[in-house]
Design a protein around this motif. Structure first.
Motif, PDB file in Angstrom:
ATOM      1  N   GLY A  74       0.818  -1.212   0.000  1.00 29.77           N
ATOM      2  CA  GLY A  74       0.000   0.000   0.000  1.00 29.77           C
ATOM      3  C   GLY A  74       0.848   1.256   0.000  1.00 29.77           C
ATOM      4  O   GLY A  74       0.576   2.214  -0.739  1.00 29.77           O
ATOM      5  N   SER A  76      -5.707   2.041   3.046  1.00 35.38           N
ATOM      6  CA  SER A  76      -6.460   0.850   2.637  1.00 35.38           C
ATOM      7  C   SER A  76      -5.724  -0.417   3.050  1.00 35.38           C
ATOM      8  O   SER A  76      -6.344  -1.395   3.479  1.00 35.38           O
ATOM      9  CB  SER A  76      -6.666   0.857   1.118  1.00 35.38           C
ATOM     10  N   LEU A 119     -17.695   1.050  -3.560  1.00 35.21           N
ATOM     11  CA  LEU A 119     -17.101   0.239  -2.497  1.00 35.21           C
ATOM     12  C   LEU A 119     -17.972  -0.975  -2.196  1.00 35.21           C
ATOM     13  O   LEU A 119     -17.462  -2.076  -1.952  1.00 35.21           O
ATOM     14  CB  LEU A 119     -16.915   1.084  -1.242  1.00 35.21           C
ATOM     15  N   SER A 130      -4.162   7.048   0.509  1.00 39.97           N
ATOM     16  CA  SER A 130      -5.250   6.067   0.422  1.00 39.97           C
ATOM     17  C   SER A 130      -4.705   4.650   0.279  1.00 39.97           C
ATOM     18  O   SER A 130      -5.333   3.685   0.733  1.00 39.97           O
ATOM     19  CB  SER A 130      -6.180   6.403  -0.748  1.00 39.97           C
ATOM     20  N   THR A 176     -13.050   0.095  11.007  1.00 44.36           N
ATOM     21  CA  THR A 176     -12.110  -1.020  10.902  1.00 44.36           C
ATOM     22  C   THR A 176     -12.454  -2.125  11.892  1.00 44.36           C
ATOM     23  O   THR A 176     -12.451  -3.317  11.543  1.00 44.36           O
ATOM     24  CB  THR A 176     -10.667  -0.523  11.151  1.00 44.36           C
ATOM     25  N   MET A 179     -13.127   4.022   5.225  1.00 50.28           N
ATOM     26  CA  MET A 179     -12.555   4.638   4.019  1.00 50.28           C
ATOM     27  C   MET A 179     -12.854   6.128   3.948  1.00 50.28           C
ATOM     28  O   MET A 179     -12.089   6.899   3.360  1.00 50.28           O
ATOM     29  CB  MET A 179     -13.103   3.949   2.769  1.00 50.28           C
ATOM     30  N   MET A 226      -8.664  -1.101  -3.904  1.00 51.83           N
ATOM     31  CA  MET A 226      -9.563  -0.283  -3.089  1.00 51.83           C
ATOM     32  C   MET A 226      -9.099   1.166  -3.049  1.00 51.83           C
ATOM     33  O   MET A 226      -9.902   2.095  -3.032  1.00 51.83           O
ATOM     34  CB  MET A 226      -9.646  -0.858  -1.673  1.00 51.83           C
ATOM     35  N   ALA A 227      -7.765   1.382  -3.073  1.00 51.69           N
ATOM     36  CA  ALA A 227      -7.220   2.736  -2.950  1.00 51.69           C
ATOM     37  C   ALA A 227      -7.503   3.609  -4.171  1.00 51.69           C
ATOM     38  O   ALA A 227      -7.499   4.838  -4.056  1.00 51.69           O
ATOM     39  CB  ALA A 227      -5.717   2.659  -2.704  1.00 51.69           C
ATOM     40  N   GLN A 240      -7.055  -3.508   5.424  1.00 56.30           N
ATOM     41  CA  GLN A 240      -7.049  -4.889   4.953  1.00 56.30           C
ATOM     42  C   GLN A 240      -6.127  -5.773   5.789  1.00 56.30           C
ATOM     43  O   GLN A 240      -6.439  -6.940   6.050  1.00 56.30           O
ATOM     44  CB  GLN A 240      -6.614  -4.936   3.481  1.00 56.30           C
ATOM     45  N   PRO A 283      -5.330  -3.945  -1.356  1.00 61.30           N
ATOM     46  CA  PRO A 283      -5.423  -2.550  -0.928  1.00 61.30           C
ATOM     47  C   PRO A 283      -5.404  -1.549  -2.078  1.00 61.30           C
ATOM     48  O   PRO A 283      -6.086  -0.522  -2.013  1.00 61.30           O
ATOM     49  CB  PRO A 283      -4.191  -2.380  -0.019  1.00 61.30           C
TER      50      PRO A 283
END
Length: 517
Positions: free
Chosen positions: A66, A393, A137, A389, A269, A381, A120-121, A397, A117
């Motif tokens: 990430g 992310s 998302l 990000s 989270t 997020m 998603m980022a 994760q 990640p």
């Protein structure tokens, strides 16, 4: 719909296909293990490493992946990870020995550690509008979750019609589609700050996650009295403690620990980890119940998980429409209440309940997952700026991955302890090793009374484990209802954060925080 809007939703579709591949890969291997044992002459230890090698690589490399994406370009690293995943899948498919397959699974785990990640980022840059980002998302999360129950179905069908390598080969066309779409449709984004990579943080986080994950994998396999497992966990905790201290001191940390000061990130989270507990609890027990109690094969077991997928799709559609109206607090409370209720129903399962009853509560469980999982992830997020990000992310994760691994070990112990307790006079090797061994012995002896006792003991163990999961979800529902603030203002707050965040390609002061409290 204009061209730009069409392109970004097509890009999301490609990312969803890639995440579906990862979900499939997690569970598809389980149905192939008996065949691998014969064709690759793999012993029990090798079979365990086929799964563990992937999990360990995934846990160790997620945080560094990430941060590297933030530093050098998220699209660039995501594309490289997709291509690496495809090459590793080919290596798995054509492995000729257990050692080759383990090595290929390590590479597969490294690639997945970047894919999860970074896919998603890139969503905030693709979908700057909060409502569209939440919808994206939800689709991203649902595609991953659907892949898990699809694994046994796809794997069972492939093994019935082709050779074992096909369970890995199926990844290749899906990865190619994803890579081409990412190349053509996903814009490049990176942190505006040209920060140095925190090499010490990379090493400490990788070794710490490696030790912690390996220790709990061994606990799941050998029990809580395993000395090496305790050493690995202790070493992992010490290294992660050193990592946290280093992150507080260094000028360019790998992750922004200040994110945990934000209520949204912290609770989003934490609640995502609880959803993982419920999900892993179900996946750990229900397929065994189908095979050991209902007497179906791996493919039949996978097909009987279709109601879960149906519930998940329904829940994700509902959350898409209801979240803007009801707010984050209500959706989380309702989602976790459904999860708790479904798991409680599952805990009341008996040997004679039949498939219809299981289909009912797994459908409700899927609906609860569809409501709670995207909402919790969206809450976390929403606290991430465009600057970090990727690392943010990855932190989400990585914590979910660690929580899932620990959860499997803890919940597996609860099941095994109760199972052995209810075996009574049958609590002896090999019956005490697990329900599959017990059922096999009963069938070999033709002893129907023994078979019924073994099945009843397993259902008792499953009930104990599902009650633990139900209690966690009930507590999460209460905490969400009490502690999550401003349920209807969540979208507006996310828009403010986005407007305040440094945009991709723009300069930013080096001291600027990467989160909004």
């Amino acid at each position: 719909m204009n061209t730009d809007s069409t392109r970004r939703w097509l890009a999301l579709g490609a990312l969803a296909v890639a995440m579906l591949t990862i979900g499939l890969d997690v569970t598809v291997l389980t149905v192939a293990l008996p065949t691998l044992a014969v064709d690759l002459h793999a012993n029990t230890a090798a079979l365990q490493w086929f799964s563990s090698a992937y999990t360990l690589a995934l846990a160790a490399m997620m945080l560094p992946a990430g941060a590297l994406g933030d530093r050098y370009g998220r699209k660039k690293f995501l594309l490289a990870a997709l291509l690496l995943f495809g090459v590793a899948s080919l290596a798995c498919a054509f492995a000729t020995s257990a050692g080759q397959l383990v090595a290929a699974r390590v590479v597969l785990g490294i690639a997945a550690a970047a894919m999860m990640p970074l896919s998603m980022a890139v969503l905030p840059s693709l979908f700057p509008e909060p409502a569209a980002r939440q919808r994206a998302l939800t689709i991203w999360i649902t595609s991953t979750a659907i892949g898990l129950p699809l694994g046994p179905i796809v794997g069972g069908w492939l093994l019935r019609n082709f050779w074992w390598g096909s369970v890995f080969l199926i990844n290749v066309p899906m990865v190619i589609i994803g890579a081409l779409a990412v190349l053509a449709l996903v814009p490049e984004s990176r942190s505006a700050q040209r920060f140095r990579v925190d090499v010490a943080g990379v090493v400490l986080s990788a070794l710490g996650m490696l030790g912690l994950t390996y220790g709990f994998i061994r606990f799941g396999e050998y029990g809580w009295g395993n000395g090496l497992a305790w050493v690995a966990v202790a070493a992992g905790v010490l290294l992660l403690g050193a990592f946290v201290l280093w992150q507080r001191r260094t000028a360019h940390p790998l992750v922004d620990l200040g994110l945990f000061q934000s209520t949204g990130f912290r609770w989003g989270t934490a609640l995502s980890i609880v959803v993982n507990f419920a999900m892993f609890g179900m996946f750990f027990t229900v397929p065994q119940y189908f095979q050991a109690v209902l007497g179906v094969d791996a493919l039949g077991s996978g097909l009987r998980l279709l109601p879960l997928i149906g519930g998940l799709i329904i829940g994700s559609r509902v959350v898409d429409k209801a979240l803007p109206k009801l707010g984050t607090r209500a959706m989380l409370a309702i989602g976790f209440a459904l999860l708790a209720g479904a798991l409680a129903l599952g805990a009341l399962t008996t040997v004679d309940s039949g498939y219809g009853y299981t289909a009912l509560w797994t459908t409700v469980l899927g609906a609860g997952m569809g409501l709670a999982m995207p909402t919790a992830m969206g809450l976390a997020m929403g606290e991430l700026t465009a600057e970090r990000s990727g690392s943010g992310s990855a932190l989400i994760q990585a914590l979910r991955q660690a929580g899932g691994t620990i959860g499997v070990a803890v919940l597996g112990t609860v099941l095994a302890t109760q199972y052995r307790s209810e075996l009574g006079t049958l609590n002896r090797d090999p019956i005490s090793d697990g329900v599959n061994a017990g059922v096999s012995v009963a069938h070999q002896l033709g002893d129907s009374a023994m078979l019924h006792q073994v099945q009843t003991a397993f259902v008792g163990g499953m009930a104990a484990m599902l009650w633990v999961c139900a209690a966690l979800c009930a507590a999460a529902a209460v905490l969400a209802a009490v502690l999550i603030r401003a349920p209807r203002a969540a979208v507006g707050e996310q828009q403010e954060r986005l407007d305040d965040a440094p945009h991709v390609g723009q300069g930013a002061d080096a001291s600027e925080s990467t989160h909004v409290s």
